[in-house]
Design a protein around this motif. Structure first.
Motif, mmCIF file in Angstrom:
data_model
loop_
_atom_site.group_PDB
_atom_site.id
_atom_site.type_symbol
_atom_site.label_atom_id
_atom_site.label_comp_id
_atom_site.label_asym_id
_atom_site.label_seq_id
_atom_site.Cartn_x
_atom_site.Cartn_y
_atom_site.Cartn_z
ATOM 1 N N ARG A 21 30.618 52.701 47.524
ATOM 2 C CA ARG A 21 30.956 52.027 46.279
ATOM 3 C C ARG A 21 30.199 50.721 46.196
ATOM 4 O O ARG A 21 30.240 49.912 47.134
ATOM 5 N N THR A 22 29.503 50.518 45.078
ATOM 6 C CA THR A 22 28.868 49.242 44.818
ATOM 7 C C THR A 22 29.890 48.341 44.131
ATOM 8 O O THR A 22 30.514 48.736 43.143
ATOM 9 N N LEU A 23 30.079 47.165 44.686
ATOM 10 C CA LEU A 23 31.050 46.201 44.166
ATOM 11 C C LEU A 23 30.392 45.388 43.055
ATOM 12 O O LEU A 23 29.339 44.783 43.270
ATOM 13 N N THR A 24 31.000 45.384 41.885
ATOM 14 C CA THR A 24 30.380 44.756 40.722
ATOM 15 C C THR A 24 31.034 43.420 40.366
ATOM 16 O O THR A 24 32.134 43.102 40.829
ATOM 17 N N GLU A 25 30.358 42.689 39.515
ATOM 18 C CA GLU A 25 30.907 41.439 38.987
ATOM 19 C C GLU A 25 32.225 41.710 38.262
ATOM 20 O O GLU A 25 33.205 40.980 38.428
ATOM 21 N N THR A 26 32.269 42.779 37.491
ATOM 22 C CA THR A 26 33.491 43.132 36.757
ATOM 23 C C THR A 26 34.635 43.426 37.720
ATOM 24 O O THR A 26 35.747 42.937 37.536
ATOM 25 N N ASP A 27 34.372 44.231 38.761
ATOM 26 C CA ASP A 27 35.405 44.512 39.767
ATOM 27 C C ASP A 27 35.994 43.217 40.300
ATOM 28 O O ASP A 27 37.218 43.044 40.368
ATOM 29 N N ASN A 28 35.130 42.320 40.717
ATOM 30 C CA ASN A 28 35.546 41.091 41.389
ATOM 31 C C ASN A 28 36.352 40.172 40.471
ATOM 32 O O ASN A 28 37.418 39.683 40.828
ATOM 33 N N LYS A 29 35.837 39.964 39.282
ATOM 34 C CA LYS A 29 36.516 39.047 38.356
ATOM 35 C C LYS A 29 37.822 39.645 37.828
ATOM 36 O O LYS A 29 38.847 38.971 37.792
ATOM 37 N N TRP A 30 37.796 40.896 37.438
ATOM 38 C CA TRP A 30 39.026 41.521 36.933
ATOM 39 C C TRP A 30 40.094 41.573 38.010
ATOM 40 O O TRP A 30 41.241 41.246 37.770
ATOM 41 N N PHE A 31 39.741 42.021 39.214
ATOM 42 C CA PHE A 31 40.726 42.092 40.288
ATOM 43 C C PHE A 31 41.303 40.714 40.564
ATOM 44 O O PHE A 31 42.522 40.549 40.672
ATOM 45 N N SER A 32 40.446 39.726 40.654
ATOM 46 C CA SER A 32 40.915 38.365 40.932
ATOM 47 C C SER A 32 41.858 37.875 39.841
ATOM 48 O O SER A 32 42.930 37.325 40.133
ATOM 49 N N LEU A 34 43.537 39.743 37.562
ATOM 50 C CA LEU A 34 44.749 40.565 37.485
ATOM 51 C C LEU A 34 45.764 40.183 38.549
ATOM 52 O O LEU A 34 46.971 40.327 38.349
ATOM 53 N N THR A 35 45.283 39.703 39.684
ATOM 54 C CA THR A 35 46.180 39.322 40.773
ATOM 55 C C THR A 35 46.459 37.811 40.782
ATOM 56 O O THR A 35 46.997 37.293 41.754
ATOM 57 N N MET A 36 46.087 37.138 39.706
ATOM 58 C CA MET A 36 46.366 35.709 39.510
ATOM 59 C C MET A 36 45.651 34.812 40.521
ATOM 60 O O MET A 36 46.081 33.696 40.797
ATOM 61 N N ASN A 37 44.543 35.293 41.072
ATOM 62 C CA ASN A 37 43.767 34.507 42.027
ATOM 63 C C ASN A 37 42.659 33.802 41.251
ATOM 64 O O ASN A 37 41.638 34.402 40.923
ATOM 65 N N THR A 38 42.868 32.541 40.966
ATOM 66 C CA THR A 38 41.917 31.782 40.155
ATOM 67 C C THR A 38 40.916 30.998 41.002
ATOM 68 O O THR A 38 40.298 30.046 40.515
ATOM 69 N N GLN A 39 40.726 31.407 42.242
ATOM 70 C CA GLN A 39 39.752 30.754 43.120
ATOM 71 C C GLN A 39 38.368 30.804 42.459
ATOM 72 O O GLN A 39 37.839 31.884 42.196
ATOM 73 N N PRO A 40 37.777 29.630 42.167
ATOM 74 C CA PRO A 40 36.488 29.619 41.464
ATOM 75 C C PRO A 40 35.371 30.396 42.160
ATOM 76 O O PRO A 40 34.505 30.951 41.482
ATOM 77 N N VAL A 41 35.387 30.474 43.471
ATOM 78 C CA VAL A 41 34.316 31.193 44.173
ATOM 79 C C VAL A 41 34.318 32.691 43.831
ATOM 80 O O VAL A 41 33.315 33.370 44.005
ATOM 81 N N HIS A 42 35.443 33.190 43.260
ATOM 82 C CA HIS A 42 35.522 34.587 42.839
ATOM 83 C C HIS A 42 35.257 34.767 41.343
ATOM 84 O O HIS A 42 34.703 35.788 40.945
ATOM 85 N N ILE A 43 35.678 33.827 40.519
ATOM 86 C CA ILE A 43 35.666 34.061 39.067
ATOM 87 C C ILE A 43 34.726 33.164 38.268
ATOM 88 O O ILE A 43 34.556 33.375 37.077
ATOM 89 N N ASP A 44 34.128 32.165 38.891
ATOM 90 C CA ASP A 44 33.268 31.216 38.185
ATOM 91 C C ASP A 44 31.891 31.208 38.847
ATOM 92 O O ASP A 44 31.691 30.603 39.904
ATOM 93 N N SER A 45 30.946 31.888 38.224
ATOM 94 C CA SER A 45 29.613 32.028 38.816
ATOM 95 C C SER A 45 28.926 30.688 39.022
ATOM 96 O O SER A 45 28.192 30.511 40.010
ATOM 97 N N LEU A 95 31.314 39.745 51.634
ATOM 98 C CA LEU A 95 30.778 40.708 50.681
ATOM 99 C C LEU A 95 30.513 39.981 49.373
ATOM 100 O O LEU A 95 31.280 39.091 48.973
ATOM 101 N N PHE A 96 29.472 40.404 48.684
ATOM 102 C CA PHE A 96 29.064 39.777 47.435
ATOM 103 C C PHE A 96 28.903 40.831 46.350
ATOM 104 O O PHE A 96 28.728 42.020 46.642
ATOM 105 N N GLU A 97 28.968 40.385 45.117
ATOM 106 C CA GLU A 97 28.736 41.275 43.984
ATOM 107 C C GLU A 97 27.377 41.947 44.167
ATOM 108 O O GLU A 97 26.394 41.292 44.494
ATOM 109 N N GLY A 98 27.356 43.273 44.027
ATOM 110 C CA GLY A 98 26.135 44.043 44.220
ATOM 111 C C GLY A 98 26.045 44.720 45.575
ATOM 112 O O GLY A 98 25.206 45.611 45.765
#
Length: 153
Positions: A21-32, A34-45, A95-98
């Motif tokens: 499975r290739t991990l995408t930007e959408t996977d990472n941001k949506w999962f973060s 949806l789980t209320m994890n607002t850590q900028p390193v996950h959701i703010d490029s 792990l990183f997007e892509g």
């Protein structure tokens, strides 16, 4: 492939799951989000670009979910009753997007349930590797499994 029953697992069995499975930007941001994890390193490029990683880091709980989820078809599909817990969760390499991941599962132990006749507990070690075969995550998981003898009785 259907999951295995308790009796079919042997200590030391190894499953190199075919799924990748290739991990995408959408996977990472949506999962973060949806789980209320607002850590900028996950959701703010832009914030992630200023971090030690210089780019968005995959949410480790998404990695954990993939480790278990990507193992289901080969191990527990239709034969598990419940997850009982996870221990020794580790993320030794980021792990990183892509990145593209693959999973390996090893059976660490098994025993019949003392309180639930016809059921048993299997302990798995799930390991997540990136496209360069670097270990990016691991966890041990106990699963309550149906016995074939219970299903056919």
């Amino acid at each position: 492939m259907a999951g295995l029953y308790f009796e079919e697992f042997e200590i030391g069995m190894v499953f190199d799951h075919e799924w990748t499975r290739t991990l995408t930007e959408t996977d990472n941001k949506w999962f973060s989000l949806l789980t209320m994890n607002t850590q900028p390193v996950h959701i703010d490029s832009h914030a992630a670009a200023k971090s030690v990683w210089k780019k968005p880091l995959i949410n480790s709980l998404f990695t954990l979910g993939c480790m278990v989820g990507m193992s289901v078809n080969d191990t527990t599909f239709g034969t598990t009753i419940a997850n009982l817990g996870m221990t020794d969760v580790k993320f030794p390499y980021p792990l990183f997007e892509g990145d593209t991941i693959h999973i390996r599962t090893t059976v660490l132990g098994k025993r019949e349930s003392k309180s639930r006749p016809g059921e048993g507990i299997v302990t798995f070690r799930h390991e997540c590797f990136n496209q360069d075969d670097k270990l990016c995550g691991s966890c041990d998981r106990a699963a309550l499994m149906n016995m074939r003898s219970k299903e056919t009785a």
